[in-house]
Design a protein around this motif. Structure first.
Motif, PDB file in Angstrom:
ATOM      1  N   VAL A  54       0.798  -1.212   0.000  1.00  0.00           N
ATOM      2  CA  VAL A  54       0.000   0.000   0.000  1.00  0.00           C
ATOM      3  C   VAL A  54       0.835   1.269   0.000  1.00  0.00           C
ATOM      4  CG1 VAL A  54      -1.178   1.329   1.791  1.00  0.00           C
ATOM      5  CG2 VAL A  54      -2.309  -0.589   0.744  1.00  0.00           C
ATOM      6  N   ASN A  55       1.965   1.253   0.706  1.00  0.00           N
ATOM      7  CA  ASN A  55       2.712   2.505   0.805  1.00  0.00           C
ATOM      8  C   ASN A  55       3.351   2.927  -0.507  1.00  0.00           C
ATOM      9  OD1 ASN A  55       2.334   3.876   3.117  1.00  0.00           O
ATOM     10  ND2 ASN A  55       3.783   2.662   4.316  1.00  0.00           N
ATOM     11  N   THR A  56       3.927   1.949  -1.244  1.00  0.00           N
ATOM     12  CA  THR A  56       4.457   2.264  -2.575  1.00  0.00           C
ATOM     13  C   THR A  56       3.349   2.823  -3.447  1.00  0.00           C
ATOM     14  OG1 THR A  56       5.219  -0.003  -2.292  1.00  0.00           O
ATOM     15  CG2 THR A  56       6.170   1.269  -4.117  1.00  0.00           C
ATOM     16  N   THR A  57       2.209   2.127  -3.391  1.00  0.00           N
ATOM     17  CA  THR A  57       1.090   2.524  -4.231  1.00  0.00           C
ATOM     18  C   THR A  57       0.641   3.941  -3.925  1.00  0.00           C
ATOM     19  OG1 THR A  57       0.406   0.258  -3.901  1.00  0.00           O
ATOM     20  CG2 THR A  57      -1.103   1.688  -5.086  1.00  0.00           C
ATOM     21  N   LEU A  58       0.500   4.234  -2.635  1.00  0.00           N
ATOM     22  CA  LEU A  58       0.027   5.558  -2.237  1.00  0.00           C
ATOM     23  C   LEU A  58       0.996   6.638  -2.676  1.00  0.00           C
ATOM     24  CD1 LEU A  58      -1.477   5.513   1.314  1.00  0.00           C
ATOM     25  CD2 LEU A  58      -2.504   6.309  -0.800  1.00  0.00           C
ATOM     26  N   LEU A  59       2.288   6.356  -2.499  1.00  0.00           N
ATOM     27  CA  LEU A  59       3.302   7.326  -2.889  1.00  0.00           C
ATOM     28  C   LEU A  59       3.175   7.611  -4.374  1.00  0.00           C
ATOM     29  CD1 LEU A  59       5.622   8.954  -1.833  1.00  0.00           C
ATOM     30  CD2 LEU A  59       7.157   7.116  -2.477  1.00  0.00           C
ATOM     31  N   TRP A  60       2.970   6.534  -5.132  1.00  0.00           N
ATOM     32  CA  TRP A  60       2.837   6.698  -6.579  1.00  0.00           C
ATOM     33  C   TRP A  60       1.582   7.484  -6.921  1.00  0.00           C
ATOM     34  CZ3 TRP A  60      -0.239   5.670 -10.687  1.00  0.00           C
ATOM     35  CH2 TRP A  60       0.371   5.780 -11.925  1.00  0.00           C
ATOM     36  N   LEU A  61       0.489   7.172  -6.204  1.00  0.00           N
ATOM     37  CA  LEU A  61      -0.778   7.843  -6.504  1.00  0.00           C
ATOM     38  C   LEU A  61      -0.731   9.332  -6.185  1.00  0.00           C
ATOM     39  CD1 LEU A  61      -3.553   5.370  -5.345  1.00  0.00           C
ATOM     40  CD2 LEU A  61      -3.049   6.100  -7.655  1.00  0.00           C
ATOM     41  N   THR A  62       0.052   9.696  -5.176  1.00  0.00           N
ATOM     42  CA  THR A  62       0.162  11.117  -4.856  1.00  0.00           C
ATOM     43  C   THR A  62       1.008  11.836  -5.892  1.00  0.00           C
ATOM     44  OG1 THR A  62       0.462  10.224  -2.668  1.00  0.00           O
ATOM     45  CG2 THR A  62       0.364  12.591  -2.851  1.00  0.00           C
ATOM     46  N   GLY A  63       1.939  11.120  -6.481  1.00  0.00           N
ATOM     47  CA  GLY A  63       2.799  11.719  -7.488  1.00  0.00           C
ATOM     48  C   GLY A  63       4.076  12.245  -6.883  1.00  0.00           C
ATOM     49  N   SER A  64       5.210  11.686  -7.325  1.00  0.00           N
ATOM     50  CA  SER A  64       6.485  12.122  -6.768  1.00  0.00           C
ATOM     51  C   SER A  64       7.583  11.869  -7.798  1.00  0.00           C
ATOM     52  CB  SER A  64       6.774  11.345  -5.488  1.00  0.00           C
ATOM     53  OG  SER A  64       8.130  11.469  -5.158  1.00  0.00           O
ATOM     54  N   LEU A  65       8.645  12.670  -7.727  1.00  0.00           N
ATOM     55  CA  LEU A  65       9.778  12.465  -8.634  1.00  0.00           C
ATOM     56  C   LEU A  65      10.903  11.734  -7.932  1.00  0.00           C
ATOM     57  CD1 LEU A  65       9.464  15.954 -10.126  1.00  0.00           C
ATOM     58  CD2 LEU A  65       9.857  13.983 -11.566  1.00  0.00           C
ATOM     59  N   TRP A  66      10.617  11.247  -6.738  1.00  0.00           N
ATOM     60  CA  TRP A  66      11.649  10.595  -5.956  1.00  0.00           C
ATOM     61  C   TRP A  66      12.196   9.377  -6.713  1.00  0.00           C
ATOM     62  CZ3 TRP A  66      11.779   5.672  -3.731  1.00  0.00           C
ATOM     63  CH2 TRP A  66      12.843   5.471  -2.845  1.00  0.00           C
ATOM     64  N   GLY A  67      13.550   9.315  -6.802  1.00  0.00           N
ATOM     65  CA  GLY A  67      14.187   8.145  -7.392  1.00  0.00           C
ATOM     66  C   GLY A  67      14.052   8.022  -8.895  1.00  0.00           C
ATOM     67  N   ARG A  68      13.545   9.061  -9.577  1.00  0.00           N
ATOM     68  CA  ARG A  68      13.456   8.981 -11.033  1.00  0.00           C
ATOM     69  C   ARG A  68      14.763   9.472 -11.646  1.00  0.00           C
ATOM     70  NH1 ARG A  68       9.237   7.934  -8.507  1.00  0.00           N
ATOM     71  NH2 ARG A  68       7.169   7.890  -9.460  1.00  0.00           N
ATOM     72  N   GLY A  69      15.143   8.906 -12.788  1.00  0.00           N
ATOM     73  CA  GLY A  69      16.437   9.269 -13.375  1.00  0.00           C
ATOM     74  C   GLY A  69      16.422   9.164 -14.883  1.00  0.00           C
ATOM     75  N   TRP A  70      17.598   8.975 -15.455  1.00  0.00           N
ATOM     76  CA  TRP A  70      17.722   8.951 -16.914  1.00  0.00           C
ATOM     77  C   TRP A  70      16.850   7.874 -17.544  1.00  0.00           C
ATOM     78  CZ3 TRP A  70      19.506  13.109 -18.930  1.00  0.00           C
ATOM     79  CH2 TRP A  70      20.530  13.838 -18.311  1.00  0.00           C
ATOM     80  N   ASN A  71      16.684   6.719 -16.848  1.00  0.00           N
ATOM     81  CA  ASN A  71      15.930   5.613 -17.447  1.00  0.00           C
ATOM     82  C   ASN A  71      14.511   6.008 -17.817  1.00  0.00           C
ATOM     83  OD1 ASN A  71      18.048   3.928 -17.158  1.00  0.00           O
ATOM     84  ND2 ASN A  71      17.407   3.182 -15.135  1.00  0.00           N
ATOM     85  N   GLU A  72      13.917   6.916 -17.012  1.00  0.00           N
ATOM     86  CA  GLU A  72      12.525   7.294 -17.261  1.00  0.00           C
ATOM     87  C   GLU A  72      12.396   8.251 -18.439  1.00  0.00           C
ATOM     88  OE1 GLU A  72      13.563   6.903 -14.128  1.00  0.00           O
ATOM     89  OE2 GLU A  72      12.197   5.288 -13.532  1.00  0.00           O
TER      90      GLU A  72
END
Lengths: 333, 328
Positions: free
Chosen positions: B172-190
């Motif tokens: 649930v916590n990963t999901t919630l973080l994703w649903l709120t929207g965050s740039l945490w941990g995003r990098g060149w791959n994205e």
């Protein structure tokens, strides 16, 4: 003769409704992780003994069934009142952000003051639902706003409030309990919850029924209502307070159960016509029926686990909303 | 039509602010770097924070800029074709659709998430958009039904998301973080997922005349020889692609698509030629600001950018509602 016919048909609908509600409560009480036969249910209710079944029914099943009926009735009447005072057929506690406001207030309250009893959280719920409702109402008052604008504005306020709720949960790790509650569920409730809800919803429902005549006149139009000697602003205000009491107390006990307030008034209007003296009680009856049966269904969606009843009402209600949207111009009237 | 005088100067001022914001953003975080140091690192004169900058902060800054711009342009297009100032990808259910698909993947295949997540989010946006077009098709091109149907579809997706979260409470916590929207941990791959945005945004800015013609009203547009349905669905598709790609990368961040076009309209008026680029810049600035604030306010804890956009965006939105009301 026609009027008499209509009256008879209303009585028939009423009887069928009451029968369905009572039957629903019996089925509701008998279905569950340990199935109890209807005859045993009747025996446990009218000749209680010390058996295990009686205990299960009296402490777990019966309060839950009563809650389902009460909350269904409250939300449906709240929806009917909102549709009347905004003269907008998409108005409902959910579309207006009333549910989302109450949810946010309760999530914040439970995280800030974890020891709070649900008696006190009710007041937070009132505060939150007033906040969400007033915001959208200020935008929609007077009936000049089209349905689309209302729906979009309500949706935006809803998104805003729920992103706050999500934020609060993300920043506080132990989220799962609140999440379950946020979908709307009456699983695991007991008589103390019924006692929290009962005074508010009985008061709200009765007040709504008494106002039925004024509301009917209000729906005719502001000028007409003033001409007939009604204090329009006053009616709006009282109806708004009733909405907040009904919706707020329901959310405080069971979480934001959606779509009942949107659907039921439409069905009631189809069945008994446009007079709010009849729509309001029938909405209460139908709302109770819907939530009781939805709660029965909720136990079978992911059997043997229970799903929150809010998912069931959303699965029934969202297509209904779609139907209303597709009716397009018709609902503008 | 509301035309302001100095659109080009406004564009260049916004661009300047964006560049300055980018420098500040590169410095902010758990390891603080001053703008001067950032600059010396960038031109290769210093190696002090080279690794952090080039592997974490620069890609993240670029992602924020592109995603913010995409969401803003997407919102501007939607507000144009639906002729409704309150429309935006999050309000009409497109974001919820990608949310549903992404949550399903996050929860059912927890291992495969990093690769499959963006694809599923994109697919979800597309499915909702197609459903939206199918449901509204028989209504001709009535725009009001499109918006309402979007709200209803969004509600269905919301129920689905909740079902998954309740049924599988472990993630649930990963999901919630994703649903709120965050740039945490995003990098060149994205960055790969944003290629469609990099192509479509310039294209749409070049072909803005279509949007202006639609704004004149259906009869007028037909009179000018436009095939309205075709133009409208093409624009809707572009808007969905932009949203899908953005949501795939950062999750469902709200309010950017709703608010940036309004700010843009105040600055340069409603001509799409200027409105779209200005909205894009404002969207980019908005998300970059949100991400920087969220990262810098209580380091090393990060507040998801989606919460910051809600906190900034909501009051402005309420103000818009009030103004809308006054115009009645």
């Amino acid at each position: 003769m026609n009027i008499k016919k209509q009256r008879t048909s209303r009585y028939i609908i009423g009887f069928i409704g009451v029968f369905l509600l009572i039957a629903g409560i019996f089925i509701h009480v008998s279905v569950g992780s340990s199935s109890i036969s209807i005859t045993d249910v009747i025996r446990a209710l009218f000749h209680p003994d010390n058996s295990k079944q009686t205990t299960i029914i009296q402490t777990l099943r019966l309060p839950r069934a009563v809650l389902a009926a009460l909350i269904g009735a409250s939300l449906a009447v709240a929806g009917a009142l909102m549709q009347a005072i905004t003269r907008n057929s998409l108005a409902s506690p959910q579309v207006f952000g009333v549910n989302a406001g109450a949810s946010l207030a309760i999530v914040v309250a439970t995280i800030l003051f974890p020891e709070l009893h649900s008696k006190t959280t009710v007041y937070f719920a009132f505060l939150g639902s007033a906040l969400g409702g007033i915001t959208v109402y200020l935008f929609a008052a007077g009936g000049k706003v089209t349905h689309i604008k209302l729906a979009l504005a309500g949706m935006a306020v809803h998104l805003f409030l729920s992103s706050f709720t999500q934020g609060v949960i993300v920043l506080n790790e132990d989220a799962t309990d609140v999440l379950y509650w946020l979908v709307g569920s009456i699983n695991g409730k007991n008589w103390s919850h019924v006692l929290v809800l009962l005074p508010w919803s009985v008061f709200g429902l009765l007040a709504a029924f008494i106002m039925g005549r004024s509301i009917s006149i209000l729906v005719l139009g502001e000028n007409m209502a003033t001409g007939l000697g009604e204090k329009v602003q006053w009616i709006r205000l009282v109806a708004g307070v009733i909405v907040i009491i009904l919706a707020g107390s329901s959310v405080a006990v069971a979480g934001p159960i959606g779509f009942i307030g949107l659907m039921i008034p439409h069905i009631a209007r189809k069945l008994v016509g446009g007079d709010y003296q009849r729509i309001l009680p029938f909405s209460a009856l139908l709302g109770g029926i819907l939530l009781v049966y939805a709660d029965i269904l909720s136990r079978f969606i992911a059997y043997p686990f229970e799903s929150p009843v809010g998912i069931v009402t959303a699965l029934i209600g969202a297509p209904f909303f779609l139907y209303l949207a597709r009716k397009g111009r018709k609902i503008k009237q | 039509m509301n035309v302001k005088k100095h659109p080009y100067s406004i564009l260049s001022v916004l661009l300047l602010i964006l560049v300055m914001m980018a420098f500040i953003s590169l410095g902010v975080g758990a390891v603080y770097t001053s703008p001067v140091e950032v600059f010396t690192n960038l031109i290769g004169k210093s190696q002090s924070n080279h690794f952090i900058l080039f592997n974490y902060r620069i890609p993240r800054m670029l992602l924020a800029v592109i995603v913010g711009a995409s969401l803003a342009v997407s919102g501007a297009i939607l507000q144009g074709i639906l002729k409704n100032p309150l429309a935006s990808p999050d309000v009409i259910g497109v974001t919820k659709g990608s949310g549903l698909f992404a949550v399903a993947v996050l929860i059912i295949f927890p291992g495969a998430s990093m690769v499959a997540l963006p694809f599923s989010a994109f697919l979800g946006a597309a499915v909702i958009a197609i459903a939206l077009m199918l449901f509204s098709y028989t209504q001709g091109t009535k725009t009001h039904s499109l918006a309402l149907i979007g709200v209803a579809l969004g509600a269905i997706c919301q129920a689905g998301i909740q079902y998954f979260m309740i049924k599988f409470p472990d993630n649930v916590n990963t999901t919630l973080l994703w649903l709120t929207g965050s740039l945490w941990g995003r990098g060149w791959n994205e960055m790969w997922f944003l290629i469609p945005c990099l192509v479509l945004i310039p294209l749409i800015i070049i072909f803005t005349s279509k949007l202006d013609i639609l704004n004149l009203g259906d009869e007028m547009a037909v009179g000018l020889g436009e095939r309205i349905k075709y133009v409208r669905y093409t624009l809707l598709s572009i808007s969905v692609i932009l949203t899908g790609a953005s949501v795939a990368v950062v999750g469902s961040i709200g309010f950017i698509g709703l608010i940036s076009p309004h700010v843009g309209r105040r600055l340069v008026g409603s001509r799409s030629k200027f409105l779209l680029p200005v909205s894009a810049l404002i969207g980019a600035l908005f998300l970059l600001l949100a991400d920087t604030v969220g990262r810098g306010i209580v380091p090393p804890i990060e507040i998801p950018a989606g919460i910051v956009t809600a906190i900034i965006g909501a009051p402005y939105f309420l103000y818009l509602l009030r103004r809308e009301q006054k115009n009645k």
